[in-house]
Design a protein around this motif. Structure first.
Motif, PDB file in Angstrom:
ATOM      1  N   THR A  94       3.973  -4.154  -6.538  1.00  0.00           N
ATOM      2  CA  THR A  94       2.902  -3.182  -6.769  1.00  0.00           C
ATOM      3  C   THR A  94       3.239  -2.286  -7.948  1.00  0.00           C
ATOM      4  N   TRP A  95       4.478  -1.803  -8.008  1.00  0.00           N
ATOM      5  CA  TRP A  95       4.879  -0.924  -9.110  1.00  0.00           C
ATOM      6  C   TRP A  95       4.876  -1.662 -10.438  1.00  0.00           C
ATOM      7  N   MET A  96       5.240  -2.938 -10.422  1.00  0.00           N
ATOM      8  CA  MET A  96       5.193  -3.731 -11.653  1.00  0.00           C
ATOM      9  C   MET A  96       3.753  -3.810 -12.158  1.00  0.00           C
ATOM     10  N   ALA A  97       2.809  -4.059 -11.255  1.00  0.00           N
ATOM     11  CA  ALA A  97       1.395  -4.117 -11.647  1.00  0.00           C
ATOM     12  C   ALA A  97       0.913  -2.766 -12.163  1.00  0.00           C
ATOM     13  N   CYS A  98       1.409  -1.680 -11.582  1.00  0.00           N
ATOM     14  CA  CYS A  98       0.976  -0.335 -11.978  1.00  0.00           C
ATOM     15  C   CYS A  98       1.508   0.081 -13.347  1.00  0.00           C
ATOM     16  N   LEU A  99       2.488  -0.635 -13.878  1.00  0.00           N
ATOM     17  CA  LEU A  99       2.942  -0.333 -15.240  1.00  0.00           C
ATOM     18  C   LEU A  99       1.778  -0.388 -16.235  1.00  0.00           C
ATOM     19  N   LEU A 140       0.838  -1.217   0.000  1.00  0.00           N
ATOM     20  CA  LEU A 140       0.000   0.000   0.000  1.00  0.00           C
ATOM     21  C   LEU A 140       0.863   1.253   0.000  1.00  0.00           C
ATOM     22  N   LEU A 141       1.955   1.221   0.742  1.00  0.00           N
ATOM     23  CA  LEU A 141       2.882   2.350   0.722  1.00  0.00           C
ATOM     24  C   LEU A 141       3.400   2.571  -0.702  1.00  0.00           C
ATOM     25  N   GLY A 142       3.755   1.492  -1.372  1.00  0.00           N
ATOM     26  CA  GLY A 142       4.192   1.590  -2.761  1.00  0.00           C
ATOM     27  C   GLY A 142       3.104   2.142  -3.670  1.00  0.00           C
ATOM     28  N   LEU A 143       1.864   1.731  -3.446  1.00  0.00           N
ATOM     29  CA  LEU A 143       0.749   2.224  -4.257  1.00  0.00           C
ATOM     30  C   LEU A 143       0.537   3.715  -4.042  1.00  0.00           C
ATOM     31  N   ILE A 144       0.623   4.165  -2.811  1.00  0.00           N
ATOM     32  CA  ILE A 144       0.467   5.599  -2.518  1.00  0.00           C
ATOM     33  C   ILE A 144       1.586   6.405  -3.176  1.00  0.00           C
ATOM     34  N   ILE A 145       2.807   5.903  -3.100  1.00  0.00           N
ATOM     35  CA  ILE A 145       3.924   6.578  -3.775  1.00  0.00           C
ATOM     36  C   ILE A 145       3.646   6.675  -5.265  1.00  0.00           C
TER      37      ILE A 145
END
Length: 174
Positions: free
Chosen positions: A97-102, A38-43
Motif C-alpha cells: 500500500t505504501w509503495m502505491a502511495c508513493l 487498509l491499516l497501512g492506508l490510514i497510517i
C-alpha cells in the motif's frame, strides 16, 4: 500463501505475532490482507495530513525500508511456527500500500483527490496482489522465507504505483 488462518498464537513469540499480524489484523476473519492494507492506508493518510510533501516522501521511503527489513525478520521467525507464508502474516500488505502511495506524495490537488488517488492505488495494489500477474506469482512461488513474503508485495505495490501515476497524470488533463 497458506489458506489456514486458524493459528495458535501462543506457540510463537508474542512480539512476532503482534508485528507479523499488524497488531492482530491478520487474525481477523474474512480478508486479513485487505484489513492490514487498509491499516497501512490510514497510517499513510495521517502522515499526509501532518507532513509536508518532502517529509511525507522521506517518511514513506523510511516505512518501506524499515517494514521490509522487519518483515523479512519476523516472517522468517513466524514460518518456523506457522509454516510457509502463513495467511495471518500480513506485514507485507501495508508495504505494498505504501509503495502505491508513493505516486501521491507530491500531489498538490484538492484533498478529496488525494484520498481518491491513494485509495485507487490501494485498490490497484490489492487486485495485483491477489491475482499476482507480471512476475508476482513467480516471486511468491519461488522466493522462500521472509524475502519471498515481502518481495511479491513490493513488486505488486510497484505496479500499483505505476498505474496510480497514470491515473494521477490523467487527472491533470481533465
Amino acid at each position: 500463501m497458506s489458506n489456514n488462518n486458524t493459528k495458535d498464537i501462543h506457540i510463537a513469540p508474542m512480539m512476532h505475532v503482534a508485528i507479523s499480524t499488524c497488531l492482530g489484523t491478520g487474525l481477523l476473519p474474512g480478508a486479513p490482507g485487505t484489513y492490514a492494507g487498509l491499516l497501512g492506508l490510514i497510517i499513510w493518510w495521517v502522515l499526509w495530513w501532518v507532513l509536508p510533501p518532502v517529509w511525507l516522501f522521506i517518511a514513506t521511503i523510511a516505512l518501506l525500508v524499515s517494514t521490509t527489513l522487519v518483515g523479512i525478520w519476523t516472517t522468517n521467525v513466524m514460518e518456523r511456527y506457522w509454516g510457509r507464508d502463513p495467511r495471518a502474516v500480513v506485514i507485507d500488505e501495508p508495504l505494498g500500500t505504501w509503495m502505491a502511495c508513493l505516486a501521491v506524495c507530491f500531489f498538490d490537488g484538492p484533498v478529496w483527490q488525494m484520498f481518491l488517488l491513494s485509495t485507487v492505488g490501494f485498490v490497484f495494489f490489492r487486485i495485483i496482489d491477489i491475482t499476482k500477474p507480471l512476475g508476482c506469482r513467480w516471486v511468491d512461488n519461488n522466493v522462500d522465507g521472509g524475502w519471498g513474503c515481502m518481495a511479491d508485495d513490493l513488486l505488486a505495490g510497484f505496479y500499483a504505483m505505476l498505474l496510480t501515476l497514470i491515473v494521477r497524470f490523467g487527472l491533470s488533463y481533465i
